[in-house]
Design a protein around this motif. Structure first.
Motif, short mmCIF file in Angstrom:
data_model
loop_
_atom_site.label_atom_id
_atom_site.label_comp_id
_atom_site.label_asym_id
_atom_site.label_seq_id
_atom_site.Cartn_x
_atom_site.Cartn_y
_atom_site.Cartn_z
N VAL A 34 0.86 -0.96 -0.02
CA VAL A 34 0.04 -0.15 0.07
C VAL A 34 0.82 1.26 -0.05
O VAL A 34 1.43 1.39 0.98
N PRO A 35 0.83 2.15 -1.14
CA PRO A 35 1.78 3.32 -1.16
C PRO A 35 1.37 4.17 -0.12
O PRO A 35 2.35 4.97 0.34
N VAL A 36 0.11 4.40 0.52
CA VAL A 36 -0.16 5.29 1.40
C VAL A 36 0.72 5.03 2.80
O VAL A 36 1.26 5.95 3.27
N LEU A 37 0.74 3.82 2.97
CA LEU A 37 1.60 3.60 4.00
C LEU A 37 2.97 3.78 4.00
O LEU A 37 3.67 4.12 5.04
N ASP A 38 3.47 3.62 2.87
CA ASP A 38 4.98 3.97 2.55
C ASP A 38 5.20 5.67 2.81
O ASP A 38 6.07 5.92 3.38
N VAL A 39 4.14 6.45 2.57
CA VAL A 39 4.01 7.90 2.56
C VAL A 39 4.08 8.07 4.08
O VAL A 39 4.99 9.06 4.65
N VAL A 40 3.28 7.34 4.73
CA VAL A 40 2.97 7.78 6.30
C VAL A 40 4.36 7.33 6.93
O VAL A 40 4.86 8.04 7.77
N PHE A 41 5.03 6.55 6.60
CA PHE A 41 6.26 6.05 7.29
C PHE A 41 7.41 6.92 6.96
O PHE A 41 8.02 7.42 7.91
N ILE A 42 7.41 7.53 5.52
CA ILE A 42 8.59 8.49 5.61
C ILE A 42 8.32 9.75 5.95
O ILE A 42 9.12 10.34 6.77
N VAL A 43 6.83 10.33 6.10
CA VAL A 43 6.46 11.44 6.92
C VAL A 43 6.82 11.43 8.44
O VAL A 43 7.57 12.16 8.96
N ALA A 44 6.51 10.14 8.94
CA ALA A 44 6.79 9.83 10.46
C ALA A 44 8.11 10.13 10.65
O ALA A 44 8.75 10.43 11.69
N THR A 45 8.95 9.42 9.85
CA THR A 45 10.37 9.25 9.95
C THR A 45 11.02 10.76 9.98
O THR A 45 11.78 11.33 10.74
N LEU A 46 10.68 11.69 9.08
CA LEU A 46 11.03 13.13 8.76
C LEU A 46 10.63 13.72 10.21
O LEU A 46 11.53 14.62 10.56
N ALA A 47 9.50 13.53 10.64
CA ALA A 47 8.84 14.23 11.75
C ALA A 47 9.89 13.84 12.91
O ALA A 47 10.12 14.85 13.82
#
Length: 62
Positions: A34-47
């Motif tokens: 699921v690409p949405v989960l990938d985006v959420v993971f990247i945003v959480a890591t950056l935060a």
């Protein structure tokens, strides 16, 4: 390299016709994430990195 689910012969998605079933369903699971989960993971890591940077900057000013 073998994956654990290559012995299973079943269709995982309703949109796929039974005669077009993949040879290895585990490969379908790995590559159809699921690409949405990938985006959420990247945003959480950056935060998290931003939060650590802010804490480090605050500690440095002490």
């Amino acid at each position: 390299m073998r994956t654990a689910g290559c012995g299973i012969r079943r269709v995982l998605h309703r949109s796929r016709a039974p005669h077009r079933a993949p040879a290895c369903p585990a490969a379908v699971i790995v590559f159809s994430g699921v690409p949405v989960l990938d985006v959420v993971f990247i945003v959480a890591t950056l935060a998290l990195f931003a939060l650590v940077a802010l804490v480090a900057k605050g500690v440095e000013k002490l």
